[in-house]
Write a protein that holds these residues in place. Structure first.
Motif, PDB file in Angstrom:
ATOM      1  N   ASN A 138       0.826  -1.207   0.000  1.00 17.45           N
ATOM      2  CA  ASN A 138       0.000   0.000   0.000  1.00 17.45           C
ATOM      3  C   ASN A 138       0.861   1.258   0.000  1.00 17.45           C
ATOM      4  O   ASN A 138       0.553   2.249  -0.676  1.00 17.45           O
ATOM      5  CB  ASN A 138      -0.935   0.007   1.214  1.00 17.45           C
ATOM      6  N   ALA A 139       1.947   1.213   0.772  1.00 21.61           N
ATOM      7  CA  ALA A 139       2.851   2.369   0.806  1.00 21.61           C
ATOM      8  C   ALA A 139       3.526   2.570  -0.545  1.00 21.61           C
ATOM      9  O   ALA A 139       3.686   3.698  -1.021  1.00 21.61           O
ATOM     10  CB  ALA A 139       3.909   2.176   1.889  1.00 21.61           C
ATOM     11  N   SER A 140       3.908   1.457  -1.195  1.00 20.07           N
ATOM     12  CA  SER A 140       4.628   1.566  -2.466  1.00 20.07           C
ATOM     13  C   SER A 140       3.725   2.082  -3.581  1.00 20.07           C
ATOM     14  O   SER A 140       4.192   2.733  -4.514  1.00 20.07           O
ATOM     15  CB  SER A 140       5.225   0.209  -2.855  1.00 20.07           C
ATOM     16  N   LYS A 141       2.418   1.794  -3.490  1.00 18.22           N
ATOM     17  CA  LYS A 141       1.499   2.217  -4.544  1.00 18.22           C
ATOM     18  C   LYS A 141       1.286   3.726  -4.569  1.00 18.22           C
ATOM     19  O   LYS A 141       0.763   4.267  -5.548  1.00 18.22           O
ATOM     20  CB  LYS A 141       0.165   1.488  -4.396  1.00 18.22           C
ATOM     21  N   THR A 142       1.649   4.387  -3.497  1.00 17.56           N
ATOM     22  CA  THR A 142       1.543   5.845  -3.473  1.00 17.56           C
ATOM     23  C   THR A 142       2.718   6.498  -4.202  1.00 17.56           C
ATOM     24  O   THR A 142       2.728   7.713  -4.413  1.00 17.56           O
ATOM     25  CB  THR A 142       1.497   6.365  -2.022  1.00 17.56           C
ATOM     26  N   ILE A 143       3.716   5.683  -4.586  1.00 14.93           N
ATOM     27  CA  ILE A 143       4.920   6.194  -5.247  1.00 14.93           C
ATOM     28  C   ILE A 143       4.768   6.040  -6.761  1.00 14.93           C
ATOM     29  O   ILE A 143       4.737   4.928  -7.278  1.00 14.93           O
ATOM     30  CB  ILE A 143       6.178   5.437  -4.763  1.00 14.93           C
ATOM     31  N   LYS A 144       4.657   7.159  -7.466  1.00 11.10           N
ATOM     32  CA  LYS A 144       4.485   7.114  -8.915  1.00 11.10           C
ATOM     33  C   LYS A 144       5.826   7.132  -9.654  1.00 11.10           C
ATOM     34  O   LYS A 144       5.914   6.658 -10.784  1.00 11.10           O
ATOM     35  CB  LYS A 144       3.624   8.290  -9.369  1.00 11.10           C
ATOM     36  N   HIS A 145       6.835   7.704  -9.037  1.00  8.15           N
ATOM     37  CA  HIS A 145       8.128   7.835  -9.704  1.00  8.15           C
ATOM     38  C   HIS A 145       9.226   7.319  -8.765  1.00  8.15           C
ATOM     39  O   HIS A 145       9.875   8.103  -8.068  1.00  8.15           O
ATOM     40  CB  HIS A 145       8.392   9.287 -10.080  1.00  8.15           C
ATOM     41  N   PRO A 146       9.460   5.982  -8.750  1.00  4.85           N
ATOM     42  CA  PRO A 146      10.432   5.417  -7.803  1.00  4.85           C
ATOM     43  C   PRO A 146      11.861   5.933  -8.001  1.00  4.85           C
ATOM     44  O   PRO A 146      12.606   6.071  -7.041  1.00  4.85           O
ATOM     45  CB  PRO A 146      10.345   3.909  -8.055  1.00  4.85           C
ATOM     46  N   PHE A 147      12.249   6.240  -9.252  1.00  5.40           N
ATOM     47  CA  PHE A 147      13.605   6.765  -9.472  1.00  5.40           C
ATOM     48  C   PHE A 147      13.754   8.164  -8.893  1.00  5.40           C
ATOM     49  O   PHE A 147      14.829   8.544  -8.437  1.00  5.40           O
ATOM     50  CB  PHE A 147      13.947   6.769 -10.966  1.00  5.40           C
ATOM     51  N   LYS A 148      12.681   8.940  -8.909  1.00  8.15           N
ATOM     52  CA  LYS A 148      12.697  10.253  -8.273  1.00  8.15           C
ATOM     53  C   LYS A 148      12.620  10.098  -6.760  1.00  8.15           C
ATOM     54  O   LYS A 148      13.281  10.828  -6.008  1.00  8.15           O
ATOM     55  CB  LYS A 148      11.527  11.090  -8.775  1.00  8.15           C
ATOM     56  N   LYS A 149      11.851   9.114  -6.316  1.00  8.65           N
ATOM     57  CA  LYS A 149      11.666   8.885  -4.878  1.00  8.65           C
ATOM     58  C   LYS A 149      12.964   8.485  -4.200  1.00  8.65           C
ATOM     59  O   LYS A 149      13.250   8.933  -3.080  1.00  8.65           O
ATOM     60  CB  LYS A 149      10.615   7.792  -4.674  1.00  8.65           C
ATOM     61  N   ILE A 150      13.764   7.670  -4.865  1.00  8.82           N
ATOM     62  CA  ILE A 150      14.984   7.167  -4.225  1.00  8.82           C
ATOM     63  C   ILE A 150      16.008   8.276  -3.986  1.00  8.82           C
ATOM     64  O   ILE A 150      16.940   8.112  -3.203  1.00  8.82           O
ATOM     65  CB  ILE A 150      15.606   6.021  -5.062  1.00  8.82           C
ATOM     66  N   LEU A 151      15.821   9.410  -4.646  1.00  8.43           N
ATOM     67  CA  LEU A 151      16.726  10.548  -4.447  1.00  8.43           C
ATOM     68  C   LEU A 151      16.405  11.342  -3.187  1.00  8.43           C
ATOM     69  O   LEU A 151      17.182  12.210  -2.790  1.00  8.43           O
ATOM     70  CB  LEU A 151      16.676  11.482  -5.666  1.00  8.43           C
ATOM     71  N   GLU A 152      15.248  11.043  -2.555  1.00  5.50           N
ATOM     72  CA  GLU A 152      14.892  11.745  -1.331  1.00  5.50           C
ATOM     73  C   GLU A 152      15.872  11.420  -0.206  1.00  5.50           C
ATOM     74  O   GLU A 152      16.472  10.349  -0.162  1.00  5.50           O
ATOM     75  CB  GLU A 152      13.471  11.390  -0.899  1.00  5.50           C
ATOM     76  N   ARG A 153      15.981  12.350   0.727  1.00  6.65           N
ATOM     77  CA  ARG A 153      16.945  12.231   1.814  1.00  6.65           C
ATOM     78  C   ARG A 153      16.775  10.942   2.617  1.00  6.65           C
ATOM     79  O   ARG A 153      17.760  10.294   2.981  1.00  6.65           O
ATOM     80  CB  ARG A 153      16.827  13.453   2.741  1.00  6.65           C
ATOM     81  N   LYS A 154      15.556  10.548   2.890  1.00  9.75           N
ATOM     82  CA  LYS A 154      15.343   9.386   3.764  1.00  9.75           C
ATOM     83  C   LYS A 154      15.742   8.062   3.101  1.00  9.75           C
ATOM     84  O   LYS A 154      15.861   7.045   3.789  1.00  9.75           O
ATOM     85  CB  LYS A 154      13.893   9.321   4.232  1.00  9.75           C
ATOM     86  N   TYR A 155      15.941   8.091   1.782  1.00 13.15           N
ATOM     87  CA  TYR A 155      16.389   6.886   1.088  1.00 13.15           C
ATOM     88  C   TYR A 155      17.875   6.971   0.727  1.00 13.15           C
ATOM     89  O   TYR A 155      18.366   6.173  -0.077  1.00 13.15           O
ATOM     90  CB  TYR A 155      15.564   6.656  -0.181  1.00 13.15           C
ATOM     91  N   ARG A 156      18.576   7.909   1.321  1.00  8.69           N
ATOM     92  CA  ARG A 156      19.995   8.070   1.022  1.00  8.69           C
ATOM     93  C   ARG A 156      20.799   6.797   1.306  1.00  8.69           C
ATOM     94  O   ARG A 156      21.682   6.442   0.503  1.00  8.69           O
ATOM     95  CB  ARG A 156      20.566   9.243   1.823  1.00  8.69           C
ATOM     96  N   PRO A 157      20.544   6.091   2.414  1.00 12.78           N
ATOM     97  CA  PRO A 157      21.317   4.853   2.659  1.00 12.78           C
ATOM     98  C   PRO A 157      21.144   3.837   1.532  1.00 12.78           C
ATOM     99  O   PRO A 157      22.122   3.241   1.065  1.00 12.78           O
ATOM    100  CB  PRO A 157      20.752   4.320   3.978  1.00 12.78           C
TER     101      PRO A 157
END
Length: 514
Positions: free
Chosen positions: A274-293
């Protein structure tokens, strides 16, 4: 089969599950992707050290070895065409993997598997029947296309460019995830060893055509994966993620866990989906600070895995031994010994990874790789030089040191490079992170394969110190920046970053950005 319960100590989550024959056989088929990868890695170094093969396709190298007494030991095999024969498979695999994802989405997994299988068989046939360098390289390119299509389709129906370790991590009970995933690297090592053994045998065939058997035999592991892949089930994660009936996904989870009590794990899979379905652009999402690791690991781990220098051994071990003065048969036999040591150590690692954890194996393996590389560089600098050859005693010493190095890799960066990157990505960015991981890995394999012989010619013995520096850096990187993932359920992996003394600055206690 033994029963396993995975406990998330800080989250209070407990998953039931045991190793069932269903999940075991599914994972065995998926792991055969490693067998293909290993065979295609190991076979090239052997055939390129065979004199009939060199005489037919690389006459300049052959005549230089036989007639030019001024050429440096380190430059005997320096040829960009020769390295293109080795590396073309990997750049083709990288490009094909991007085309494989939309084909799989449009036509289904079976279509991708059949395309990949046809490419494998045609590539193996062209290699075995080659009469000129163009047929030889085109055959390798077709093998690469087969790798791109079948690994993408077998590993995960819709995840772009993912390889079978991801499938293994999603199917395995969390407590045994490391052991199941190590099966992929065990298959890689077995494939390399089989290639070394076949090369050793075919080199002795009178008439000088044995290399044709070596190249054509790539069709055998490819056929196993192609046929077996048609029967592989989807993972519960994939069924949920792509809109299938939740009860079908739950029944699949119950089947692979061997238990009806899967509510905790199933609820976590639903929540993650359910959380992943809210993400339309995963390549853009992975650039967010919280996914830095996760972004850092998706790039750094495949880069470091290749900069250990292991594919130098995989691709060019026989050539290295010919460089130091060994004959063809002796160099191929030395490669077999290295293959046996590496495969055996991977089997040992499989048995202990879920007991001692990932970080411990990374540190032990780093030490076992670092020291031999420094010593090999020292021996070659002091005793080989540009001409002549090593004495029998020093040749044996180099073989022993390379075996220790191979054992260290098989214990650490070999299997752990696949394992860690298949278990740390949350579902909402998993497709993007795994695509980055695979693309970077294939690109680095191509670069190392294409440049090594030129680097060996120019750097000479210093090449081993070059890789030793990288091993030291990556061992320190893991010690400081990689948290332990042992026993953590794959959909609860976010907690390891929140608790890490460095990465927690990027993610707060609620998993949100600062």
């Amino acid at each position: 089969m033994a029963v396993g319960i995975a406990i998330s100590k800080n989250e209070g989550v407990q998953y039931n599950g045991k190793i069932t024959w269903f999940v075991f056989l599914s994972c065995v088929v998926a792991a055969t992707g490693g067998l293909i990868f290993g065979y295609d890695t190991g076979v090239t170094g052997g055939v390129t050290s065979m004199e009939p093969f060199l005489k037919k396709f690389f006459p300049g190298i052959y005549s230089g070895m036989k007639e030019d007494t001024n050429i440096s030991n380190y430059c005997k095999f320096d040829s960009q065409i020769l390295t293109t024969f080795t590396s073309s498979l990997y750049i083709a695999g990288l490009i094909a993997s991007f085309f494989a994802s939309p084909v799989t989405r449009a036509l289904g997994r079976k279509a991708s598997i059949l395309i990949g299988g046809a490419s494998f068989l045609t590539g193996a046939a062209l290699g075995g029947a080659a009469h000129n360098i163009y047929m030889l390289i085109f055959g390798r390119i077709l093998l690469g296309i087969g790798v791109g299509f079948t690994n993408q389709a077998v590993s995960h129906k819709f995840l772009c460019s993912a390889v079978s370790p991801l499938y293994l991590s999603e199917m395995a009970p969390p407590k045994y995830r490391g052991a199941f995933n190590f099966g992929f690297q065990l298959c890689v090592g077995t494939g390399v060893l089989i290639a070394y053994l076949i090369n050793y045998g075919t080199e002795k065939i009178k008439g000088g055509w044995g290399w044709r058997i070596s190249l054509a035999m790539a069709a055998v592991p490819a056929s196993i994966l192609t046929v077996g892949g048609l029967f592989l089930p989807e993972t519960p994660n994939s069924l949920i993620q792509h809109g299938h009936d939740q009860q079908i996904a739950k029944k699949m989870l119950q089947k692979i866990r061997g238990s009806d009590d899967v509510e905790s794990e199933f609820d976590d899979l639903i929540a993650a989906s359910n959380a992943s379905k809210t993400i339309k652009h995963p390549f853009k999402k992975i650039l967010e600070r919280k996914y830095r690791p996760q972004l850092v690991m998706s790039v750094a781990i495949p880069v470091f895995q290749q900069l250990t220098g292991i594919n130098v051994i995989g691709f060019y071990a026989p050539i290295l031994f010919r460089t130091i003065g060994s004959g063809v048969s002796a160099s191929l036999l030395s490669s077999v010994v290295i293959g046996i040591v590496g495969t055996s150590m991977c089997g040992v690692a499989l048995l202990i990874v879920d007991k001692v954890g990932r970080r411990v194996l990374f540190q032990i393996g780093g030490i076992l790789m670092l020291i031999p590389q420094i010593m090999i560089g020292g021996v070659m600098a002091a005793k080989l030089g540009d001409h002549g050859e090593l004495s029998k005693g020093y040749s044996i010493a180099v073989l022993i040191l390379i075996c220790i190095y191979a054992a260290g890799f098989a214990l650490s960066w070999g299997p752990l490079g696949w394992l860690v990157t298949s278990e740390i990505f949350p579902l909402e960015i998993r497709s993007a992170a795994q695509s980055i991981n695979v693309a970077v890995g294939f690109l680095l394999i191509f670069i190392v394969a294409q440049t090594f012989l030129a680097m060996l010619c120019h750097f000479k013995s210093v090449i081993f110190f070059f890789f030793a520096v990288w091993v030291a850096l990556m061992t320190g990187f893991v010690y400081v920046l990689l948290p332990e993932t042992k026993d953590v359920p794959i959909e609860k992996m976010d907690k390891i970053w929140r608790e890490h003394k460095f990465w927690k600055r990027f993610v707060d206690d609620d998993g949100q950005e600062y």
